[in-house]
Design an enzyme around this catalytic site. Sequence first.
Site, PDB file in Angstrom:
ATOM      1  N   HIS A  23       0.849  -1.191   0.000  1.00 41.95           N
ATOM      2  CA  HIS A  23       0.000   0.000   0.000  1.00 41.95           C
ATOM      3  C   HIS A  23       0.888   1.246   0.000  1.00 41.95           C
ATOM      4  CE1 HIS A  23       0.882  -1.057   4.232  1.00 41.95           C
ATOM      5  NE2 HIS A  23       1.110   0.237   4.324  1.00 41.95           N
ATOM      6  N   HIS A  72       5.731   5.969  -1.191  1.00 39.11           N
ATOM      7  CA  HIS A  72       6.504   4.736  -1.323  1.00 39.11           C
ATOM      8  C   HIS A  72       5.667   3.543  -0.873  1.00 39.11           C
ATOM      9  CE1 HIS A  72       7.037   5.802   2.899  1.00 39.11           C
ATOM     10  NE2 HIS A  72       7.264   4.522   3.128  1.00 39.11           N
TER      11      HIS A  72
END
Length: 198
Positions: A53, A137
Amino acid sequence: MSSSDPGRPATQRLFAAVLPPDAAVAELRTALAPLHSLPGSRDLRWTGPEGWHFTLAFYGDVPEDATPELEARLERAARRTAPFALRVRGAGHFGGRALWAGAAGGLDTLRLLAERAEAAARRAGLPMEEHRRYTPHLTLARSRGAADLRPFAAALAGFEGQRWEAAELTLVRSHLPVSGVPGERPRYTAVRAWPLGG
């Protein structure tokens, strides 16, 4: 994780995130496979594809009685943010601690959504760490010590995933490992999701 102190309200470990679709997860998984044969790969704790995620804001342990207010403000944040194009691209690392895949596409909107997810928590009365510039990220692996993650980041540097539309803001609960089994990973459960531009 719920609090064991009967004098304190039960809590959940929560964060807001954008979840990649199954197709994006599958292609990243394929691109990541060769990295598992690089020297030092066995010393890393690799995250599972089911948990990949882009974290927008990490809230920590949130009292359950504060969750409705947080959810209401996250819904408002989602409604005020239009869907945007996103893709997984490239890689990097935070020192010798974490290897991650990067993002490309509507990064300005992704950052705006992250700011709104953080502001939602502050307005709901949750204590938040000092604001830092958001670095999108997706964590791929963590090191047990200080590892040289440069070869891993270099091996994935040219990765360019397919474009997809980020259309939801998701509130996720993190279940930390408690059994003490070596290599056990946190589990993530979607609590609520709201359509962007709702």
